[in-house]
Design a protein around this motif. Structure first.
Motif, short mmCIF file in Angstrom:
data_model
loop_
_atom_site.label_atom_id
_atom_site.label_comp_id
_atom_site.label_asym_id
_atom_site.label_seq_id
_atom_site.Cartn_x
_atom_site.Cartn_y
_atom_site.Cartn_z
N GLY A 251 30.69 15.92 20.88
CA GLY A 251 29.71 15.32 21.77
C GLY A 251 28.55 14.65 21.05
O GLY A 251 27.63 14.15 21.71
N MET A 252 28.58 14.63 19.73
CA MET A 252 27.50 14.04 18.95
C MET A 252 27.95 12.72 18.33
O MET A 252 29.13 12.53 18.03
CB MET A 252 27.05 15.00 17.85
CG MET A 252 26.61 16.35 18.34
SD MET A 252 25.08 16.27 19.33
CE MET A 252 24.78 18.02 19.57
N LYS A 253 27.00 11.83 18.09
CA LYS A 253 27.32 10.60 17.39
C LYS A 253 27.81 10.95 15.99
O LYS A 253 27.16 11.69 15.27
CB LYS A 253 26.09 9.71 17.30
CG LYS A 253 26.35 8.35 16.67
CD LYS A 253 25.13 7.46 16.72
CE LYS A 253 25.41 6.08 16.15
NZ LYS A 253 24.21 5.20 16.24
N GLY A 254 28.97 10.44 15.63
CA GLY A 254 29.56 10.76 14.34
C GLY A 254 30.36 12.04 14.33
O GLY A 254 30.91 12.42 13.28
N GLY A 255 30.45 12.72 15.47
CA GLY A 255 31.12 14.01 15.52
C GLY A 255 32.61 13.93 15.27
O GLY A 255 33.18 14.84 14.63
N LEU A 256 33.28 12.89 15.76
CA LEU A 256 34.72 12.76 15.53
C LEU A 256 35.01 12.64 14.04
O LEU A 256 35.93 13.28 13.52
CB LEU A 256 35.27 11.54 16.27
CG LEU A 256 35.08 11.49 17.80
CD1 LEU A 256 35.81 10.28 18.36
CD2 LEU A 256 35.56 12.76 18.47
#
Length: 463
Positions: A251-256
Motif C-alpha cells: 500500500g506504499m509508494k515503492g512497496g511492490l
C-alpha cells in the motif's frame, strides 16, 4: 483536577539544528485515566520545531506563534525526527517513542493479563485527544484567548484521532489537515476488513502483473519455510504466514519493488547456499515483525470499535477469501496486508521440531514472535471487550465549524477510498483533495506537492 491543570510541563530544553531550526524538547505529565486523574500519570514527550527568523524575538511569551500539532499514524507510531518545518509540535502519542513506551516488560509492571488489558484500554484516540488538549492548554497559557486554538495535521491513524478531536473538543481547534486519515464511521472492524481484503487482492494482482516470475519464486520460498524451521535472533520463528505478511508494504509508494527486492534476495540465497543468510533473515524480521509495535499489534482492531467487540475480525473473515490460503492456494500465492497482520491466522503446517514432525497451529505474530508471544492472553482479553466508548459524534461532525482539509487516495490500501469519501461527506466544512497519483505514504513520499495541495484548499477560493 480541571482540564486546565490536566497536563504539567515537566521539562524543556532547547537545541539549535542546521538550517535555522530551533527545537524544544518537552516533557509533560498527564493523567493515565482522565476519569480518575489522581490515580496515575503518564509521561508525554514532544518536540516543538521552530524556524528561526534572524533578528526576531525568541521568547515564547513575546512571539506567541500559532501551533500545529502532528499526529503520527499507527496506532502505535511515534512522531518522526524534526524536519524542515516552520512551527510544529511533534508529539509522541501515549505509549510511543519517549512517551511512557509500551513493551511486554513495561506492561508486566501493571500486573496480570487482566490489568494489562485494562491499561491498554486507555490508549485509543479518545485519550490521545485528551492528551492533546491538556498539552495545548499548557503551551498556550500565556496566549490571548482568541489565539489559543491550534491546528492539527493527522497522518493515517493520526487523522482518525483528528476526527475524534473534532467530535470531542472542537473548541480547541483552528483547523484540521488529514492525509490518508478519514476514518470509517463504523462500530466494529468487520465491514472495514471486508473492503480491505478486496483492496489487498487488487494490490497482489498488481504485484504479480509487474513481477510475474515471482509467483514461482514465492512458492519455492514457502516450501523451504514449510520444510525448515527458521528462527530469528530473538528466538521467534519465520513461518510461511509471517513471510506473506510482507504484503503490508503493497500500500506504499515503492512497496511492490521493495517486496520484489526481498524475494530476489531470498531466491539468491537459496540458489547459492541452500539456506537464508543472516542479513536476509534480519531484513525479513524487521519488515514483518511487531515486537516494537505492541499497540499496533494488539489495538489495531480496537480502533474501529464503538460499543462492540472486535473478536479477531480479520481471522473470522479470512475463510471468505480463499485467495489468502497461503502455500496451499493452487490459484496463486497472495500476500496479506495489515488487516491480517494483527490476527490469529490458524493454518496447519508441517514443521520439523527437535528432529520430529508435528502438525502445529501457528497464531502468526503472537506465535512467531517472542515479544508478542508474552501477550497472547492480553490480546484475547482486549479483543473480547464489548463496551468501547464512542469515538465519533456524528451529530457534532454534521454541524462542524472547524475547517477541515483532507487528502484522500483512490488507491489507499489501508483507509478504503469509499469509506474516506463517505466520512468527508458527513463532516461539515470538509474540503477533500482526491488523487490517484499518490499512495498512503504520500505525506512522506510526495510531501511538498501534498502540503501545497492542502494549503491551496485552505487559501484558495472558488466562486
Amino acid at each position: 483536577m480541571s482540564d486546565m491543570n490536566a497536563a504539567k510541563l515537566i521539562s524543556r530544553c532547547w537545541n539549535n539544528l542546521p538550517g535555522r531550526l530551533r527545537v524544544s524538547e518537552l516533557a509533560f505529565d498527564v493523567p493515565l485515566d482522565y476519569s480518575n486523574p489522581a490515580s496515575a500519570s503518564l509521561r508525554l514527550f514532544a518536540r516543538g520545531v521552530q524556524r528561526r527568523v534572524p533578528g526576531a524575538a525568541v521568547d515564547d511569551k513575546e512571539r506567541q506563534l500559532p501551533w500545529i500539532v502532528f499526529l503520527q499514524g499507527g496506532p502505535g507510531g511515534a512522531s518522526p525526527q524534526p524536519q524542515e518545518v516552520g512551527w510544529i509540535l511533534l508529539l509522541d502519542q501515549r505509549g510511543t517513542g519517549l512517551s511512557t513506551p509500551i513493551t511486554a516488560a513495561t506492561l508486566a509492571l501493571q500486573g496480570n493479563a487482566i490489568k494489562q488489558a485494562e491499561y491498554l484500554r486507555l490508549f485509543r484516540a479518545d485519550n490521545i485527544v485528551r492528551d492533546c488538549e491538556a498539552v495545548r492548554k499548557v503551551l498556550t497559557a500565556y496566549y490571548p484567548g482568541d489565539r489559543q486554538k491550534w491546528s492539527v495535521l493527522g497522518q493515517s491513524f493520526g487523522g482518525f484521532c483528528a476526527v475524534t478531536y473534532l467530535s470531542k473538543h472542537p473548541k480547541g481547534l483552528k483547523e484540521v489537515f488529514t492525509t490518508g486519515g478519514l476514518p470509517p464511521l463504523v462500530s466494529k472492524p468487520d465491514p472495514v476488513y471486508e473492503r480491505t481484503y478486496d483492496k489487498v487482492q487488487m494490490r497482489n494482482k498488481a504485484y504479480y502483473s509487474k513481477f510475474p516470475e515471482d509467483e514461482q519464486r514465492v512458492r519455492i520460498i514457502l516450501r523451504y519455510l514449510t520444510e525448515n524451521t527458521i528462527t530469528f535472533p530473538d528466538g521467534g520463528v519465520l513461518t510461511p504466514e509471517r513471510f506473506l505478511q510482507l504484503g503490508i508494504h503493497f500500500g506504499m509508494k515503492g512497496g511492490l519493488d521493495l517486496v520484489h527486492g526481498i524475494i530476489l534476495k531470498c531466491t539468491n540465497d537459496l540458489d547459492t547456499f541452500g539456506f537464508f543468510t543472516r542479513p536476509t533473515i534480519a531484513l525479513i524480521e524487521s519488515d514483518t515483525g511487531a515486537d516494537n509495535g505492541i499497540l499496533y499489534a494488539i489495538m489495531h482492531e480496537a480502533i474501529y470499535c464503538q460499543g462492540e467487540p472486535s473478536n479477531w475480525a480479520a481471522e473470522r473473515l479470512l475463510p471468505r477469501f480463499p485467495e489468502f490460503r497461503g502455500a496451499h492456494n493452487p490459484h496463486g500465492i497472495f500476500f496479506t496486508g495489515e488487516m491480517v497482520g494483527n490476527t490469529f491466522i490458524a493454518e496447519m503446517q508441517r514443521v520439523p521440531v527437535a528432529k520430529k514432525v508435528y502438525l502445529q497451529v501457528y497464531k502468526h505474530w503472537f506465535e512467531s514472535s517472542q515479544e508478542l508471544g508474552q501477550l497472547k492472553e492480553v490480546a484475547d482479553i482486549v479483543a473480547s471487550y464489548n463496551d468501547w466508548p464512542q469515538l465519533y459524534d456524528i451529530e457534532q461532525l454534521a454541524r462542524n465549524e472547524v475547517p477541515v482539509y483532507s487528502a484522500t487516495y483512490v488507491e489507499d490500501m489501508y483507509v478504503h477510498f469509499s469509506y474516506a469519501t463517505e466520512t468527508a461527506a458527513v463532516i461539515r466544512n470538509c474540503k477533500p483533495f482526491v488523487t490517484n497519483t499518490m499512495y498512503h505514504n504520500g505525506l512522506r513520499s510526495d510531501s511538498a506537492e501534498l502540503i501545497a495541495q492542502l494549503f491551496a484548499l485552505r487559501d484558495d477560493t472558488i466562486d
